[in-house]
Design a protein around this motif. Structure first.
Motif, PDB file in Angstrom:
ATOM      1  N   ALA A   6      25.909 -42.863  10.189  1.00  0.00           N
ATOM      2  CA  ALA A   6      26.160 -43.076   8.933  1.00  0.00           C
ATOM      3  C   ALA A   6      26.271 -44.339   8.332  1.00  0.00           C
ATOM      4  N   LEU A   7      25.871 -44.532   7.025  1.00  0.00           N
ATOM      5  CA  LEU A   7      26.124 -45.884   6.525  1.00  0.00           C
ATOM      6  C   LEU A   7      27.447 -45.782   5.290  1.00  0.00           C
ATOM      7  N   PRO A   8      27.561 -46.897   4.903  1.00  0.00           N
ATOM      8  CA  PRO A   8      28.741 -46.788   3.916  1.00  0.00           C
ATOM      9  C   PRO A   8      28.276 -46.240   2.578  1.00  0.00           C
ATOM     10  N   ALA A   9      26.923 -46.236   2.222  1.00  0.00           N
ATOM     11  CA  ALA A   9      26.717 -45.462   0.988  1.00  0.00           C
ATOM     12  C   ALA A   9      26.993 -44.034   1.303  1.00  0.00           C
ATOM     13  N   ASP A  10      26.985 -43.404   2.481  1.00  0.00           N
ATOM     14  CA  ASP A  10      27.052 -41.947   2.851  1.00  0.00           C
ATOM     15  C   ASP A  10      28.257 -41.388   2.686  1.00  0.00           C
ATOM     16  N   LEU A  11      29.299 -42.345   2.595  1.00  0.00           N
ATOM     17  CA  LEU A  11      30.955 -41.863   2.601  1.00  0.00           C
ATOM     18  C   LEU A  11      31.268 -41.066   1.428  1.00  0.00           C
ATOM     19  N   PRO A  12      31.067 -41.364   0.406  1.00  0.00           N
ATOM     20  CA  PRO A  12      31.219 -40.326  -0.870  1.00  0.00           C
ATOM     21  C   PRO A  12      30.535 -38.944  -0.778  1.00  0.00           C
ATOM     22  N   ALA A  13      29.572 -38.722  -0.245  1.00  0.00           N
ATOM     23  CA  ALA A  13      28.801 -37.443   0.025  1.00  0.00           C
ATOM     24  C   ALA A  13      29.855 -36.754   1.365  1.00  0.00           C
ATOM     25  N   VAL A  14      30.035 -37.561   2.229  1.00  0.00           N
ATOM     26  CA  VAL A  14      30.622 -36.820   3.521  1.00  0.00           C
ATOM     27  C   VAL A  14      31.963 -36.706   3.162  1.00  0.00           C
ATOM     28  N   ALA A  15      32.575 -37.454   2.133  1.00  0.00           N
ATOM     29  CA  ALA A  15      34.147 -37.060   1.712  1.00  0.00           C
ATOM     30  C   ALA A  15      33.998 -35.790   0.847  1.00  0.00           C
ATOM     31  N   ALA A  16      33.034 -35.637  -0.013  1.00  0.00           N
ATOM     32  CA  ALA A  16      33.034 -34.494  -0.708  1.00  0.00           C
ATOM     33  C   ALA A  16      32.758 -33.250  -0.102  1.00  0.00           C
ATOM     34  N   ILE A  17      31.873 -33.157   0.959  1.00  0.00           N
ATOM     35  CA  ILE A  17      31.617 -32.261   1.916  1.00  0.00           C
ATOM     36  C   ILE A  17      32.997 -31.768   2.799  1.00  0.00           C
ATOM     37  N   TYR A  18      33.658 -32.755   3.121  1.00  0.00           N
ATOM     38  CA  TYR A  18      35.091 -32.607   3.742  1.00  0.00           C
ATOM     39  C   TYR A  18      35.972 -31.933   2.624  1.00  0.00           C
ATOM     40  N   ALA A  19      36.041 -32.645   1.422  1.00  0.00           N
ATOM     41  CA  ALA A  19      37.091 -32.325   0.584  1.00  0.00           C
ATOM     42  C   ALA A  19      36.848 -30.533   0.166  1.00  0.00           C
ATOM     43  N   ARG A  20      35.595 -30.509  -0.043  1.00  0.00           N
ATOM     44  CA  ARG A  20      35.306 -29.063  -0.599  1.00  0.00           C
ATOM     45  C   ARG A  20      36.044 -28.123   0.437  1.00  0.00           C
ATOM     46  N   GLU A  21      35.742 -28.230   1.795  1.00  0.00           N
ATOM     47  CA  GLU A  21      36.328 -27.495   2.833  1.00  0.00           C
ATOM     48  C   GLU A  21      37.800 -27.559   3.100  1.00  0.00           C
ATOM     49  N   ALA A  22      38.413 -28.490   2.743  1.00  0.00           N
ATOM     50  CA  ALA A  22      39.886 -28.726   2.877  1.00  0.00           C
ATOM     51  C   ALA A  22      40.218 -27.951   1.617  1.00  0.00           C
ATOM     52  N   ARG A  23      39.733 -27.796   0.373  1.00  0.00           N
ATOM     53  CA  ARG A  23      40.370 -27.186  -0.801  1.00  0.00           C
ATOM     54  C   ARG A  23      39.979 -25.656  -0.590  1.00  0.00           C
ATOM     55  N   GLU A  24      38.688 -25.294  -0.146  1.00  0.00           N
ATOM     56  CA  GLU A  24      38.564 -23.970  -0.428  1.00  0.00           C
ATOM     57  C   GLU A  24      38.259 -23.182   1.119  1.00  0.00           C
ATOM     58  N   GLY A  25      37.993 -23.874   2.290  1.00  0.00           N
ATOM     59  CA  GLY A  25      37.554 -23.244   3.210  1.00  0.00           C
ATOM     60  C   GLY A  25      38.821 -23.320   4.183  1.00  0.00           C
ATOM     61  N   HIS A  26      38.599 -22.812   5.576  1.00  0.00           N
ATOM     62  CA  HIS A  26      39.840 -23.239   6.526  1.00  0.00           C
ATOM     63  C   HIS A  26      39.098 -23.956   7.654  1.00  0.00           C
ATOM     64  N   ALA A  27      38.048 -24.385   7.874  1.00  0.00           N
ATOM     65  CA  ALA A  27      37.722 -25.283   8.912  1.00  0.00           C
ATOM     66  C   ALA A  27      38.665 -26.473   9.270  1.00  0.00           C
ATOM     67  N   THR A  28      39.216 -26.900   8.416  1.00  0.00           N
ATOM     68  CA  THR A  28      39.964 -28.078   8.504  1.00  0.00           C
ATOM     69  C   THR A  28      41.407 -27.643   7.846  1.00  0.00           C
ATOM     70  N   PHE A  29      42.482 -28.075   8.501  1.00  0.00           N
ATOM     71  CA  PHE A  29      43.819 -27.702   8.136  1.00  0.00           C
ATOM     72  C   PHE A  29      44.302 -28.657   7.079  1.00  0.00           C
ATOM     73  N   ASP A  30      43.552 -29.714   6.601  1.00  0.00           N
ATOM     74  CA  ASP A  30      43.860 -30.453   5.488  1.00  0.00           C
ATOM     75  C   ASP A  30      43.902 -29.635   4.617  1.00  0.00           C
ATOM     76  N   LEU A  31      44.783 -29.951   3.206  1.00  0.00           N
ATOM     77  CA  LEU A  31      44.649 -28.921   2.161  1.00  0.00           C
ATOM     78  C   LEU A  31      43.971 -29.593   0.891  1.00  0.00           C
ATOM     79  N   GLU A  32      43.773 -30.899   1.109  1.00  0.00           N
ATOM     80  CA  GLU A  32      42.794 -31.628   0.122  1.00  0.00           C
ATOM     81  C   GLU A  32      41.972 -32.772   0.976  1.00  0.00           C
ATOM     82  N   GLY A  33      41.035 -33.340   0.124  1.00  0.00           N
ATOM     83  CA  GLY A  33      40.275 -34.360   0.971  1.00  0.00           C
ATOM     84  C   GLY A  33      40.847 -35.540   1.173  1.00  0.00           C
ATOM     85  N   ARG A  34      40.447 -36.431   2.045  1.00  0.00           N
ATOM     86  CA  ARG A  34      40.924 -37.641   2.596  1.00  0.00           C
ATOM     87  C   ARG A  34      40.442 -38.972   1.563  1.00  0.00           C
TER      88      ARG A  34
END
Length: 162
Positions: A6-34
């Motif tokens: 991963a590169l610094p330029a990838d972080l917004p896309a990575v964060a978006a993948i994670y944030a969607r799962e946090a809000r809509e899914g259950h693979a993470t127990f976070d409730l919102e993105g980081r």
């Protein structure tokens, strides 16, 4: 598809993948993105067994994989916890498998002995991916998390690398 560090330029896309799962899914127990800082810290981690990989497809990030310490105590130093997330629209295309194959190869090269993974249930696709990558089931923690107005079990899997 290209699996790479991963590169610094990838972080917004990575964060978006994670944030969607946090809000809509259950693979993470976070409730919102980081916020950005934890992703930057993960990217900067250089310890043995610290890896942050992305799957690039058609110029965008289609998924990512990380490995991190299982627990902070010294006797766990040969055990790593793995995480793989695949972006919606890219699931079922072999991206998770490609990420895991690369991550596990890096961990084996690092001399890591054991890799563990936690899978929030139900998630038959993730369980199938882990089993296909050589992980074995070692137990289930019942009703360990609560999200979207329901209790969620977590299955633990492991793979001995050497």
């Amino acid at each position: 598809m290209d699996i790479r560090r991963a590169l610094p330029a990838d972080l917004p896309a990575v964060a978006a993948i994670y944030a969607r799962e946090a809000r809509e899914g259950h693979a993470t127990f976070d409730l919102e993105g980081r916020p950005t800082a934890p992703w930057e810290e993960r990217l900067a981690a250089t310890g043995t067994g610290d890896h942050f990989l992305v799957a690039e497809h058609d110029g965008g990030v289609a998924g990512y994989a990380t490995s991190s310490p299982f627990r902070p105590k010294p006797a766990y130093r040969h055990t790593r916890e793995s995480t793989v997330y695949v972006a919606p629209g890219h699931q079922g295309a072999g991206i998770g498998r490609a990420l895991y194959d690369a991550l596990l190869a890096h961990l084996a090269d690092d001399g890591v002995h054991l890799v563990v993974a936690a899978v929030a249930l139900p998630n038959p696709a993730s369980l199938a991916l882990h089993r296909a990558c050589g992980f074995e089931d070692v137990g289930t923690m019942r009703e360990v998390g609560r999200k979207h107005d329901r209790w969620i079990d977590v299955a633990w899997l492991q793979r001995v690398l050497g």
